[in-house]
Design a protein around this motif. Structure first.
Motif, PDB file in Angstrom:
ATOM      1  N   GLU A   6       0.941  -1.743  -0.146  1.00  0.00           N
ATOM      2  CA  GLU A   6      -0.250   0.351  -0.104  1.00  0.00           C
ATOM      3  C   GLU A   6       0.857   1.270   0.270  1.00  0.00           C
ATOM      4  N   THR A   7       2.122   1.207  -0.032  1.00  0.00           N
ATOM      5  CA  THR A   7       2.814   2.553  -0.148  1.00  0.00           C
ATOM      6  C   THR A   7       2.847   3.043  -1.731  1.00  0.00           C
ATOM      7  N   PRO A   8       2.570   4.344  -0.609  1.00  0.00           N
ATOM      8  CA  PRO A   8       2.035   5.455  -1.945  1.00  0.00           C
ATOM      9  C   PRO A   8       3.710   5.936  -2.554  1.00  0.00           C
ATOM     10  N   ARG A   9       3.106   5.319  -4.014  1.00  0.00           N
ATOM     11  CA  ARG A   9       4.140   6.038  -4.600  1.00  0.00           C
ATOM     12  C   ARG A   9       4.667   7.017  -5.117  1.00  0.00           C
ATOM     13  N   GLY A  10       5.731   7.692  -5.249  1.00  0.00           N
ATOM     14  CA  GLY A  10       6.049   8.186  -5.337  1.00  0.00           C
ATOM     15  C   GLY A  10       6.954   9.748  -4.335  1.00  0.00           C
ATOM     16  N   ALA A  11       6.474   9.165  -3.418  1.00  0.00           N
ATOM     17  CA  ALA A  11       5.867   9.739  -1.696  1.00  0.00           C
ATOM     18  C   ALA A  11       7.719   9.781  -1.667  1.00  0.00           C
ATOM     19  N   ILE A  12       7.968  10.761  -0.197  1.00  0.00           N
ATOM     20  CA  ILE A  12       9.527  10.628   0.038  1.00  0.00           C
ATOM     21  C   ILE A  12       9.250   9.537   1.310  1.00  0.00           C
ATOM     22  N   LEU A  13       9.984   8.692   1.500  1.00  0.00           N
ATOM     23  CA  LEU A  13      10.688   7.868   2.390  1.00  0.00           C
ATOM     24  C   LEU A  13      11.702   8.525   3.279  1.00  0.00           C
ATOM     25  N   MET A  14      11.303   8.671   4.665  1.00  0.00           N
ATOM     26  CA  MET A  14      12.051   9.368   5.634  1.00  0.00           C
ATOM     27  C   MET A  14      12.794   7.967   5.426  1.00  0.00           C
ATOM     28  N   ASP A  15      14.164   7.887   5.480  1.00  0.00           N
ATOM     29  CA  ASP A  15      15.207   6.953   5.157  1.00  0.00           C
ATOM     30  C   ASP A  15      16.344   7.150   6.169  1.00  0.00           C
ATOM     31  N   PRO A  16      17.333   6.760   6.789  1.00  0.00           N
ATOM     32  CA  PRO A  16      18.183   7.458   7.494  1.00  0.00           C
ATOM     33  C   PRO A  16      19.695   6.760   7.290  1.00  0.00           C
ATOM     34  N   THR A  17      19.064   5.879   5.935  1.00  0.00           N
ATOM     35  CA  THR A  17      20.321   5.369   4.957  1.00  0.00           C
ATOM     36  C   THR A  17      20.391   6.398   4.044  1.00  0.00           C
ATOM     37  N   ALA A  18      19.376   7.036   3.518  1.00  0.00           N
ATOM     38  CA  ALA A  18      19.543   7.623   1.790  1.00  0.00           C
ATOM     39  C   ALA A  18      20.758   8.607   2.126  1.00  0.00           C
ATOM     40  N   GLU A  19      21.315   8.681   0.525  1.00  0.00           N
ATOM     41  CA  GLU A  19      22.230   9.393   0.558  1.00  0.00           C
ATOM     42  C   GLU A  19      21.773  10.703   0.364  1.00  0.00           C
ATOM     43  N   GLN A  20      20.415  11.185  -0.084  1.00  0.00           N
ATOM     44  CA  GLN A  20      20.775  12.259  -0.507  1.00  0.00           C
ATOM     45  C   GLN A  20      19.293  13.362   0.558  1.00  0.00           C
ATOM     46  N   SER A  61       9.374  18.171  -3.450  1.00  0.00           N
ATOM     47  CA  SER A  61       8.215  18.215  -3.893  1.00  0.00           C
ATOM     48  C   SER A  61       7.683  17.138  -2.614  1.00  0.00           C
ATOM     49  N   LEU A  62       6.579  18.115  -2.071  1.00  0.00           N
ATOM     50  CA  LEU A  62       5.219  17.145  -1.100  1.00  0.00           C
ATOM     51  C   LEU A  62       4.453  16.203  -1.267  1.00  0.00           C
ATOM     52  N   LYS A  63       4.399  16.747  -3.233  1.00  0.00           N
ATOM     53  CA  LYS A  63       2.691  16.419  -3.426  1.00  0.00           C
ATOM     54  C   LYS A  63       2.544  15.036  -3.713  1.00  0.00           C
ATOM     55  N   LYS A  64       3.340  13.941  -3.022  1.00  0.00           N
ATOM     56  CA  LYS A  64       2.805  12.549  -2.930  1.00  0.00           C
ATOM     57  C   LYS A  64       2.920  12.342  -1.555  1.00  0.00           C
ATOM     58  N   GLY A  65       3.127  13.076  -0.618  1.00  0.00           N
ATOM     59  CA  GLY A  65       3.082  13.336   1.039  1.00  0.00           C
ATOM     60  C   GLY A  65       4.437  12.513   1.604  1.00  0.00           C
ATOM     61  N   ILE A  66       4.700  12.161   2.479  1.00  0.00           N
ATOM     62  CA  ILE A  66       6.073  12.277   3.288  1.00  0.00           C
ATOM     63  C   ILE A  66       5.594  10.866   3.961  1.00  0.00           C
ATOM     64  N   ILE A  67       6.427   9.739   3.545  1.00  0.00           N
ATOM     65  CA  ILE A  67       6.486   8.138   5.066  1.00  0.00           C
ATOM     66  C   ILE A  67       7.016   8.286   5.391  1.00  0.00           C
ATOM     67  N   VAL A  68       6.753   7.847   6.851  1.00  0.00           N
ATOM     68  CA  VAL A  68       7.849   7.395   8.228  1.00  0.00           C
ATOM     69  C   VAL A  68       7.569   6.273   8.294  1.00  0.00           C
ATOM     70  N   LEU A  69       8.389   5.056   8.475  1.00  0.00           N
ATOM     71  CA  LEU A  69       8.231   3.565   8.457  1.00  0.00           C
ATOM     72  C   LEU A  69       9.027   4.015  10.465  1.00  0.00           C
ATOM     73  N   ASP A  70       7.714   3.041  11.060  1.00  0.00           N
ATOM     74  CA  ASP A  70       8.296   3.020  12.606  1.00  0.00           C
ATOM     75  C   ASP A  70       8.751   1.721  12.930  1.00  0.00           C
ATOM     76  N   CYS A  71       9.586   2.040  12.886  1.00  0.00           N
ATOM     77  CA  CYS A  71      10.360   0.268  13.263  1.00  0.00           C
ATOM     78  C   CYS A  71      11.050   0.706  14.395  1.00  0.00           C
ATOM     79  N   SER A  72      11.467   0.191  14.911  1.00  0.00           N
ATOM     80  CA  SER A  72      12.450  -0.142  16.498  1.00  0.00           C
ATOM     81  C   SER A  72      14.059   0.189  15.688  1.00  0.00           C
ATOM     82  N   TRP A  73      14.416   0.991  16.248  1.00  0.00           N
ATOM     83  CA  TRP A  73      16.203   1.588  15.601  1.00  0.00           C
ATOM     84  C   TRP A  73      16.630  -0.179  15.765  1.00  0.00           C
ATOM     85  N   GLU A  74      16.578  -0.800  16.499  1.00  0.00           N
ATOM     86  CA  GLU A  74      17.416  -2.472  16.513  1.00  0.00           C
ATOM     87  C   GLU A  74      17.196  -2.757  15.501  1.00  0.00           C
ATOM     88  N   HIS A  75      16.218  -2.440  14.422  1.00  0.00           N
ATOM     89  CA  HIS A  75      15.657  -3.298  13.675  1.00  0.00           C
ATOM     90  C   HIS A  75      15.957  -2.481  12.056  1.00  0.00           C
TER      91      HIS A  75
END
Length: 197
Positions: free
Chosen positions: A55-69, A76-90
């Motif tokens: 169900e991941t909204p295509r084209g949205a911004i995924l906040m990813d601590p491993t991203a290079e940028q 562009s925020l038109k598609k929204g922002i996604i946060v993956l809610d998981c444990s920092w351990e995983h």
């Protein structure tokens, strides 16, 4: 999309006249839902939750601590922002699960957590802080403040990070955000070395 919460009022204009950015929470079910900051945002209709990767909204911004940028106001925020809610351990095993989706992966720059679990630790933001930081940096300050208004420690996040947040929000692109970040990382490294001597 089959969201768990379809009534989220995430497209209403905010107090400053800007249209709210859609916020999506991918909940990995790795923490106590009663203490989960992301679930609290869903409860107050400030974010939409989904638990199926498909169900991941295509084209949205995924906040990813491993991203290079780094995230910046150039995104562009038109598609929204996604946060993956998981444990920092995983988190290192969770983010690759989203590799096959058309998402804009962005990392947040250096910021200090204000949540009770990781208070004062750099980069250890919880889901609500990640949403608020992303919104603030991309010029959605009022929505960022509303997101953290639901937490009694929320104001501390803005107080702890006032200067860096304003510097990142003033940056025109990812390169400038990274340049601004160096000042705070260097300052933090210097403080750590001073404490060790």
């Amino acid at each position: 999309m089959n969201f768990s919460n379809k009534t989220a009022a995430v497209s209403d204009p905010s107090a400053d006249g800007k249209k709210d950015v859609r916020l999506y929470l991918y909940y990995a079910n790795q923490c106590d839902p009663r203490k989960c900051s992301g679930k609290k945002l869903v409860k107050f209709n400030l974010a939409r939750q989904y638990e199926n990767i498909g169900e991941t909204p295509r084209g949205a911004i995924l906040m990813d601590p491993t991203a290079e940028q780094a995230l910046s106001r150039a995104d562009s925020l038109k598609k929204g922002i996604i946060v993956l809610d998981c444990s920092w351990e995983h988190f290192e095993e969770m983010f690759p699960l989203l590799d096959n989706f058309n998402l804009q992966r962005r990392a947040l720059p250096y910021l200090l957590a204000a949540n009770p679990v990781n208070y004062g630790r750099p980069f250890q933001l919880n889901s609500a802080e990640a949403f608020a930081a992303a919104l603030y940096i991309t010029g959605q300050k009022k929505q960022a403040e509303r997101v953290l208004s639901k937490f009694n420690w929320g104001h501390s996040f803005f107080e702890l990070n006032e200067e860096p947040l304003n510097d990142y929000a003033a940056a025109k692109n990812s390169t400038e955000v990274v340049e601004a970040q160096k000042l705070y990382i260097d300052f933090d490294d210097k403080n750590e070395s001073d404490n060790e001597t």
